[in-house]
Every structure is written in structure tokens, then in C-alpha cells.
Design an enzyme around this catalytic site. Structure first.
Site, mmCIF file in Angstrom:
data_model
loop_
_atom_site.group_PDB
_atom_site.id
_atom_site.type_symbol
_atom_site.label_atom_id
_atom_site.label_comp_id
_atom_site.label_asym_id
_atom_site.label_seq_id
_atom_site.Cartn_x
_atom_site.Cartn_y
_atom_site.Cartn_z
ATOM 1 N N CYS A 188 10.989 4.831 3.073
ATOM 2 C CA CYS A 188 10.746 3.674 2.210
ATOM 3 C C CYS A 188 11.949 3.477 1.309
ATOM 4 O O CYS A 188 12.478 4.443 0.764
ATOM 5 C CB CYS A 188 9.487 3.920 1.369
ATOM 6 S SG CYS A 188 9.089 2.562 0.246
ATOM 7 N N HIS A 238 2.817 -0.387 6.489
ATOM 8 C CA HIS A 238 3.562 0.097 5.322
ATOM 9 C C HIS A 238 3.739 -1.025 4.289
ATOM 10 O O HIS A 238 3.482 -0.828 3.099
ATOM 11 C CB HIS A 238 4.917 0.631 5.820
ATOM 12 C CG HIS A 238 5.831 1.143 4.767
ATOM 13 N ND1 HIS A 238 6.226 2.456 4.708
ATOM 14 C CD2 HIS A 238 6.466 0.506 3.743
ATOM 15 C CE1 HIS A 238 7.046 2.610 3.671
ATOM 16 N NE2 HIS A 238 7.210 1.444 3.078
ATOM 17 N N GLU A 239 4.144 -2.204 4.755
ATOM 18 C CA GLU A 239 4.422 -3.307 3.824
ATOM 19 C C GLU A 239 3.132 -3.848 3.210
ATOM 20 O O GLU A 239 3.096 -4.186 2.016
ATOM 21 C CB GLU A 239 5.205 -4.425 4.518
ATOM 22 C CG GLU A 239 6.565 -4.017 5.067
ATOM 23 C CD GLU A 239 7.440 -3.262 4.077
ATOM 24 O OE1 GLU A 239 7.338 -3.510 2.865
ATOM 25 O OE2 GLU A 239 8.213 -2.394 4.525
ATOM 26 N N HIS A 241 2.083 -1.653 0.391
ATOM 27 C CA HIS A 241 2.856 -1.848 -0.848
ATOM 28 C C HIS A 241 2.144 -2.841 -1.761
ATOM 29 O O HIS A 241 2.192 -2.712 -2.988
ATOM 30 C CB HIS A 241 4.247 -2.408 -0.529
ATOM 31 C CG HIS A 241 5.313 -1.365 -0.368
ATOM 32 N ND1 HIS A 241 5.659 -0.489 -1.367
ATOM 33 C CD2 HIS A 241 6.123 -1.070 0.683
ATOM 34 C CE1 HIS A 241 6.644 0.300 -0.949
ATOM 35 N NE2 HIS A 241 6.944 -0.026 0.293
HETATM 36 NI NI NI Z 1 8.352 0.867 1.511
#
Ligand code: NI
Length: 175
Positions: free
Chosen positions: A93, A135-136, A139
Site C-alpha cells: 500500500c 484493497h481500494e 480504504h
Molecule cells: Ni492502499
């Protein structure tokens, strides 16, 4: 234009849920441009708005899919559905600069949302691109990949962080 700096783990904006976008205006278009600029400077495959200090539900990606084909786009107000099938692989990341760690993820994912004009869109991916979409989207819920790791692993990864010139100053060195 100078690309915005990318915030590092410990910065409060990364650890809180992002707000849904309600205004589809020039400021939103500029945010998407800023995200692409920051992602490219950092040579990343995805970037979410909180990573440049903006608490809005937007992310961008420029990521190879399972066949190696490049997928490029942005999503506003995403929701995600994932497969039961899982995949292994390493994850990193831009807000945890330096280290990577093995993390199991769903093998495929479908994100539904809208674009910068408010038009509906759906993005599906498998393999590495599916990992990126998961993953995004996380966030935007204030979750970083290291939050999935056992405490001792997370501590080690955070200790190994080495900020780059495209990172914002570290708010606090995790102990
Ligand atoms: Ni990230």
C-alpha cells in the site's frame, strides 16, 4: 500541477470511513485528476481519496488484470461483491510505503458505483485486479491491508515502513 502527497498509516484520515460523494461538480473531476497524478508519481496500481487527505468515497486504478491487460478507471461511491473462492498473494500500500505482506483475498470482485458525472458503472476483476478492487474499496471504510494481519505481523510491517519523496510526513511512527 504538483501531485498531492500520499498520507501514511497513522494519519487519521486513513482510519475513518469516507463520506459519500453528493456533488458531481468540477471539484470532483479535479479530485479524480489529483488521484491519478499522485498514483502515477508513486507508480501505484490504485489510490483512494483519503490517501491524499480527502475523506470522500472515490478511488482510481491503473492495474493489470489476470490476463495482463491494463485496466484504468475511477469509481465514486463504490460497493463491492466478492467471490467465495480465495487467492493468495502479496499486498502492499502506498500509505504503508516499502513492505509487502502475504494476504489472502477473494479471487474475484465486482464493484458497483458511479463515475465523476454520476453515471452508473460496474467494474469486475479477477486475480491481481480483484485484489486491487478489494484493497481500494476498503480504504474508503478506513481499513488498510495491514489491519487484516495478526498484530505481531502488522507491527513488523509498520516498523519496516520507509517513506518516499511522494509521501506526506509521517504523523506518528506506530509502536
Ligand atoms: Ni492502499
Amino acid at each position: 500541477m504538483t501531485a498531492p502527497k500520499i498520507r501514511i498509516y497513522g494519519d487519521p484520515v486513513l482510519h475513518q470511513p469516507a463520506r459519500p460523494v453528493t456533488e458531481f461538480d468540477d471539484a470532483l473531476a479535479a479530485l479524480v485528476d489529483d488521484l491519478f497524478a499522485a498514483m502515477r508519481v508513486a507508480e501505484g496500481v490504485g489510490l483512494a481519496a483519503p490517501q491524499i487527505g480527502v475523506d470522500l468515497a472515490v478511488f482510481v486504478y491503473d492495474c493489470p488484470d489476470e490476463t495482463g491487460e491494463r485496466q484504468v478507471g475511477h469509481v465514486v461511491n463504490p460497493t463491492i461483491e466478492v467471490s467465495a473462492e480465495r487467492q493468495g498473494g502479496d499486498e502492499g500500500c502506498l500509505s504503508v510505503p516499502g513492505p509487502y505482506h502475504e494476504l489472502e483475498r477473494a479471487a474475484s470482485a465486482t464493484v458497483t458505483g458511479v463515475d465523476r458525472t454520476g453515471a452508473p458503472l460496474t467494474v469486475s476483476g479477477t486475480g491481481f485486479f480483484a485484489r486491487c478492487l478489494q484493497h481500494e474499496t476498503e480504504h474508503l471504510h478506513g481499513v488498510l491491508y495491514v489491519d487484516h494481519l495478526p498484530r505481531n505481523r502488522r507491527r513488523r510491517v509498520l516498523r519496516d515502513m520507509e517513506p518516499y519523496e511522494w509521501n506526506a510526513p509521517m504523523v506518528s511512527r506506530p509502536s
